[in-house]
Design an enzyme around this catalytic site. Structure first.
Site, PDB file in Angstrom:
ATOM      1  N   HIS A  59       0.839  -1.208   0.000  1.00 56.50           N
ATOM      2  CA  HIS A  59       0.000   0.000   0.000  1.00 56.50           C
ATOM      3  C   HIS A  59       0.866   1.247   0.000  1.00 56.50           C
ATOM      4  O   HIS A  59       0.652   2.172   0.781  1.00 56.50           O
ATOM      5  CB  HIS A  59      -0.891   0.039   1.233  1.00 56.50           C
ATOM      6  CG  HIS A  59      -1.776  -1.158   1.411  1.00 56.50           C
ATOM      7  ND1 HIS A  59      -1.281  -2.402   1.712  1.00 56.50           N
ATOM      8  CD2 HIS A  59      -3.113  -1.287   1.331  1.00 56.50           C
ATOM      9  CE1 HIS A  59      -2.308  -3.243   1.813  1.00 56.50           C
ATOM     10  NE2 HIS A  59      -3.411  -2.597   1.589  1.00 56.50           N
ATOM     11  N   GLU A 240      -8.827  -6.980  -3.379  1.00 55.08           N
ATOM     12  CA  GLU A 240      -7.732  -7.712  -2.714  1.00 55.08           C
ATOM     13  C   GLU A 240      -8.047  -9.201  -2.588  1.00 55.08           C
ATOM     14  O   GLU A 240      -7.157 -10.004  -2.287  1.00 55.08           O
ATOM     15  CB  GLU A 240      -7.471  -7.128  -1.324  1.00 55.08           C
ATOM     16  CG  GLU A 240      -6.828  -5.747  -1.373  1.00 55.08           C
ATOM     17  CD  GLU A 240      -6.814  -5.064  -0.006  1.00 55.08           C
ATOM     18  OE1 GLU A 240      -6.094  -4.067   0.136  1.00 55.08           O
ATOM     19  OE2 GLU A 240      -7.526  -5.505   0.925  1.00 55.08           O
TER      20      GLU A 240
END
Lengths: 279, 118
Positions: A59, A240
């Site tokens: 991230h 995800e």
């Protein structure tokens, strides 16, 4: 040859780091989430893995948008966590396994998955928190690790079918590694959640539960959906689930479900957890 | 300039594709710098100057100074990078969600809990 003992999929919300640091596991908000783990701790104690291959998405800690590999594999002796900017505690380093890393890299390229190799790699909460949850209260995680990072940040993302096949190639790589190591594969992230836009807070329980059910015996079910379909069905960050599917691809033959848990919400996320044993 | 491929429209949702990545590069790069505590402190000392250092557009700078998340997304911001900016101000994901949906934080949290029922 090395043996894959099974796989675990688990959500990786950053906020979990603060809950662990503050010992909030039995707090009313967190209890339904943390209570999902003891049966999986018991299973891990029984199957005794030595190495964890962790499939996750970064991230913006190791990779910025300047260079964004679709698939990358760590090949470092040790992996450091670092400041991600949002105030969760930085965790101690994780041991690598260079032999497995390089065996996987060679095997994956031979299988035509042209991955990026990373001899230095910072690991963010998506890697660290699942290990903290699965091996709690340890000074350092007892597993040797190999990070496998999947791009779920910069679209276009790899398709669900591509991720499943990537997982299969990882599984074959592990199983052809000349070692007596026992390997557990972990896929992190999801399930449905959306952080951004007017649709922030979107959660799709019905889809998540179907996905979890199908993942055991019919994992290709989800490959009928395009990545934009998955964004629509699970949210911009719900994609995800590709990491979960990649993990499932690594498991050879039939699998049996050891335990699963699903709880809404942790932060803005539907928190899922599943452990499957390889036959 | 933008891609000629037909885009999927999902209400209330911006897919972080090539067009967004091109538009938002400077903004996202500034947010990436917030992984460092020193940079976070420097930003807080002079927000506008820090935006200028990263060559943000006037639209991006205005969105950052007013902490308007929807405007930052419109200006190419990516959720994961914007979260690092939000963190500087102690905003959690429910604050950010409430702001974007025009709800109170309590109402936003209640909506999340509601999604878990049935």
């Amino acid at each position: 040859m090395a043996k894959i003992v099974g796989g675990i999929n688990v959500t990786h919300v950053p906020y979990i780091g603060r809950a662990i640091a503050n010992n909030l596991q039995q707090d009313e908000y967190w209890k339904p989430f943390f209570d999902g783990f003891p049966p999986i701790h018991d299973w891990l104690a029984k199957v005794k893995p030595d190495v964890a291959v962790v499939i996750y998405n970064d991230h913006g800690l190791n990779f910025f948008l300047d260079k964004m590999p679709t698939f990358s594999v760590g090949a470092a002796p040790e992996y450091q966590n670092a400041d991600e900017g949002w105030g969760i505690p930085t965790l101690p380093p994780y041991k690598g396994d260079l032999d497995l890393s390089w065996h996987m890299i060679e095997s994956l390229i031979e299988a035509e998955f042209d991955i990026t190799t990373c001899q230095e790699m910072l690991v963010d909460h998506a890697f660290t928190l699942p290990l903290e949850l699965l091996w709690p209260n340890q000074k350092q995680c007892p597993m040797r690790t190999v990070p496998v990072c999947v791009n779920t940040v910069q679209f276009p993302l790899p398709t669900a079918a591509r991720c499943f096949n990537f997982g299969r190639a990882i599984g074959k790589a592990i199983e052809s590694w000349e070692s007596d190591a026992r390997v557990v594969v972990i896929g992190t992230g999801g399930l449905s959640h959306q952080l951004d836009g007017q649709r922030a807070g979107f959660i799709n329980k019905e889809f998540d539960l179907m996905f979890m059910e199908k993942l055991v015996n019919d994992p290709l079910w989800v490959t009928r959906y395009s990545v934009p379909d998955l964004v629509e069905l699970t949210g911009t960050q719900g994609v995800e689930l590709l990491n979960w599917l990649t993990m499932r691809g690594t498991l050879p033959g039939d699998v049996s479900l050891i335990h699963s848990n699903y709880h809404i919400p942790i932060s803005n996320t539907a928190a899922g957890l599943m452990a499957m044993a390889a036959e | 300039m933008s891609t000629t491929r037909q885009k999927r429209v999902i209400p209330g949702t911006t897919i972080f594709d090539g067009d967004q990545a091109r538009k938002g590069y400077a903004l996202n790069k500034m947010c990436f710098s917030f992984n460092s505590a020193d940079n976070r402190a420097e930003f807080l000392k002079d927000k506008e100057g820090y935006c200028a250092k990263f060559h943000l557009t006037p639209e991006q700078t205005e969105a950052v100074l007013s902490l308007n998340v929807l405007k930052m997304i419109a200006a190419g911001g990516n959720a994961y990078f914007l979260a690092k900016l939000g963190g500087i101000f102690g905003l959690d994901m429910q604050d950010i969600g409430a702001q974007q949906t025009g709800m109170t934080k309590e109402a936003f949290k209640a909506k999340l809990v509601e999604a878990g029922k049935n």
